[in-house]
Design a protein around this motif. Structure first.
Motif, PDB file in Angstrom:
ATOM      1  N   ALA A   1      40.241 -20.985  49.986  1.00  0.00           N
ATOM      2  CA  ALA A   1      41.223 -20.626  49.101  1.00  0.00           C
ATOM      3  C   ALA A   1      41.522 -19.050  48.898  1.00  0.00           C
ATOM      4  O   ALA A   1      42.611 -18.759  48.100  1.00  0.00           O
ATOM      5  N   ILE A   2      40.504 -18.177  49.103  1.00  0.00           N
ATOM      6  CA  ILE A   2      40.453 -16.951  48.955  1.00  0.00           C
ATOM      7  C   ILE A   2      41.607 -16.226  49.807  1.00  0.00           C
ATOM      8  O   ILE A   2      41.608 -16.636  50.932  1.00  0.00           O
ATOM      9  N   ARG A   3      41.960 -15.242  49.095  1.00  0.00           N
ATOM     10  CA  ARG A   3      42.890 -14.176  49.863  1.00  0.00           C
ATOM     11  C   ARG A   3      42.471 -13.002  49.557  1.00  0.00           C
ATOM     12  O   ARG A   3      42.217 -12.347  48.655  1.00  0.00           O
ATOM     13  N   PHE A   4      42.133 -12.097  50.836  1.00  0.00           N
ATOM     14  CA  PHE A   4      41.818 -10.723  50.671  1.00  0.00           C
ATOM     15  C   PHE A   4      43.221 -10.001  50.481  1.00  0.00           C
ATOM     16  O   PHE A   4      43.944 -10.028  51.305  1.00  0.00           O
TER      17      PHE A   4
ATOM     18  N   VAL B   1      40.832 -12.576  46.032  1.00  0.00           N
ATOM     19  CA  VAL B   1      41.276 -13.162  45.002  1.00  0.00           C
ATOM     20  C   VAL B   1      41.533 -14.924  45.049  1.00  0.00           C
ATOM     21  O   VAL B   1      41.762 -15.168  46.321  1.00  0.00           O
ATOM     22  N   LEU B   2      41.718 -15.463  43.941  1.00  0.00           N
ATOM     23  CA  LEU B   2      41.930 -16.819  44.352  1.00  0.00           C
ATOM     24  C   LEU B   2      43.439 -17.082  43.425  1.00  0.00           C
ATOM     25  O   LEU B   2      43.514 -16.984  42.065  1.00  0.00           O
ATOM     26  N   PRO B   3      44.413 -17.014  44.310  1.00  0.00           N
ATOM     27  CA  PRO B   3      45.906 -16.896  43.707  1.00  0.00           C
ATOM     28  C   PRO B   3      46.169 -17.999  42.906  1.00  0.00           C
ATOM     29  O   PRO B   3      45.649 -19.342  43.086  1.00  0.00           O
TER      30      PRO B   3
ATOM     31  N   VAL C   1      35.113 -16.159  41.602  1.00  0.00           N
ATOM     32  CA  VAL C   1      35.715 -15.142  42.366  1.00  0.00           C
ATOM     33  C   VAL C   1      35.972 -13.752  41.543  1.00  0.00           C
ATOM     34  O   VAL C   1      35.705 -12.737  42.360  1.00  0.00           O
ATOM     35  N   GLY C   2      36.294 -13.869  40.279  1.00  0.00           N
ATOM     36  CA  GLY C   2      36.658 -12.742  39.744  1.00  0.00           C
ATOM     37  C   GLY C   2      35.354 -11.985  39.441  1.00  0.00           C
ATOM     38  O   GLY C   2      35.343 -10.472  39.699  1.00  0.00           O
ATOM     39  N   LEU C   3      34.183 -12.398  39.377  1.00  0.00           N
ATOM     40  CA  LEU C   3      33.091 -11.802  39.332  1.00  0.00           C
ATOM     41  C   LEU C   3      32.835 -11.085  40.331  1.00  0.00           C
ATOM     42  O   LEU C   3      31.777  -9.882  40.259  1.00  0.00           O
ATOM     43  N   HIS C   4      32.832 -11.661  41.371  1.00  0.00           N
ATOM     44  CA  HIS C   4      32.512 -11.297  42.890  1.00  0.00           C
ATOM     45  C   HIS C   4      33.723 -10.491  43.790  1.00  0.00           C
ATOM     46  O   HIS C   4      33.194 -10.700  44.907  1.00  0.00           O
ATOM     47  N   GLN C   5      34.636 -10.229  42.983  1.00  0.00           N
ATOM     48  CA  GLN C   5      35.790  -9.766  43.921  1.00  0.00           C
ATOM     49  C   GLN C   5      35.595  -8.783  45.043  1.00  0.00           C
ATOM     50  O   GLN C   5      36.256  -8.831  46.006  1.00  0.00           O
ATOM     51  N   TYR C   6      34.871  -7.906  44.554  1.00  0.00           N
ATOM     52  CA  TYR C   6      34.579  -6.645  45.336  1.00  0.00           C
ATOM     53  C   TYR C   6      33.523  -6.959  46.379  1.00  0.00           C
ATOM     54  O   TYR C   6      33.442  -5.834  47.368  1.00  0.00           O
ATOM     55  N   ARG C   7      32.811  -8.158  46.454  1.00  0.00           N
ATOM     56  CA  ARG C   7      31.964  -8.256  47.598  1.00  0.00           C
ATOM     57  C   ARG C   7      32.727  -8.760  48.764  1.00  0.00           C
ATOM     58  O   ARG C   7      32.132  -8.579  49.975  1.00  0.00           O
TER      59      ARG C   7
END
Length: 320
Positions: free
Chosen positions: A257-260, A266-268, A297-303
């Protein structure tokens, strides 16, 4: 040599007993190696398996015993004084058990194998070459008892927006696999830890492996094969339970479900309603799971460096 057990707790607060392994081992100085031995099925040939592992000259051997009482642990600990035997005080998922083994391991590289596998074709020099390959894990070529190659390389694809995982045979060194089949492979411990290991909240080994594999690629790692790394399975490959369950829902939210978006994952919020309608969960359960995944996802978003669709484009599955 003392076989007095010590009790430890890892960061997930799972208590376990460690028996034996109180001496330093002189291993191969060119390959700081820990062997993690997983056990299932018959244990008749345990001494022979441990002797075969010792031939690799690892710095340490850790045998993960599960939560059941094993009558032969103390005799084995006396016979193999440098082997550490770990027995949990309660049952956990296989991935969480491997996380504990990785926490206990000291080697730069960790070879994960099962007691039903034979490594007579693996040499210390071959493992040194395998260790030179980049990525979090290098997977072996697995053979059956007739010395036939088993299609254990895994490739993801999407058909009508549904994920399909296709097995194939490795034809050359460096071919990518979505995940290490049956958890078997040579792991780089520091990279494994940076990925966070296996998700202990996912109990089904299949979804746990898919979650680990997708996360590796989503975060810029890779899992590849080496044809110099050949292991024989003395029993039939395990049956994989691919039934969608709560573990699948967690895997879906953290990966598919993640979108880059530009430079982050991000998880919209727009993904919630379709997720709920297809999840089979109650509205409250689905909302809680979605919020937990969104926080993760917010915690690791820039990974994140890509999304699942981009990952699928890495494969052109060869004919098996």
């Amino acid at each position: 040599m003392s076989t007095t057990p010590s009790t430890t707790e890892n960061k997930t607060r799972v208590p376990y007993t460690v028996l034996g392994g109180d001496r330093e081992r002189e291993g191969n100085p060119d390959l700081p190696l820990t062997v993690l031995l997983l056990n299932r099925g018959t244990r008749v040939y345990r001494s022979e398996v441990l002797q075969e592992i010792e031939r690799l000259r690892p710095a340490e051997i850790i045998s993960l015993e599960g939560s059941r009482n094993t009558y032969d642990l103390e005799p084995l600990a006396r016979k193999f004084p440098r082997v550490r035997f770990i027995r949990l005080h309660r049952q956990v998922s296989l991935g969480e058990y491997l996380n504990i083994g990785m926490d206990e391991a000291r080697g730069t590289y960790v070879l994960v194998i099962w007691n039903e596998m034979r490594i007579s074709q693996v040499t210390p020099r071959a493992l040194e070459r395998v260790a030179e390959q980049p990525g979090v894990c290098t997977v072996p070529v697995l053979l059956n008892q007739r010395n036939e190659t088993i299609p254990t390389m895994m490739a993801p694809g999407f058909h009508r927006k549904r994920l399909k995982v296709l097995p194939f045979i490795s034809r050359s060194d460096g071919m990518l696999s979505l995940f290490p089949y049956d958890h078997c492979g040579l792991y780089r411990r520091s990279q494994f830890n940076l990925l966070g290991g296996f998700d202990p909240e996912i109990e089904n080994p299949y979804w746990q492996l898919l979650d680990f594999g997708f996360r590796a690629y989503l975060w810029g790692e890779r899992i590849s094969s080496s044809n110099q790394f050949r292991i024989v399975m003395t029993s039939d490959p395990p049956t994989q339970d691919t039934t969608p369950d709560a573990g699948y829902r967690r895997f879906f939210l953290k990966n598919l479900a993640i979108r880059f978006d530009k430079d982050r994952g991000v998880l919209p919020r727009s993904r919630f309603l379709p997720f709920y309608l297809r999840s089979g969960a109650t509205f409250v359960e689905a909302l809680r799971e979605f919020r937990e995944a969104a926080a993760w996802v917010g915690l690791h978003q820039y990974r994140f460096v890509q999304d699942a669709r981009t990952i699928a484009d890495l494969w052109e599955v060869p004919e098996t």
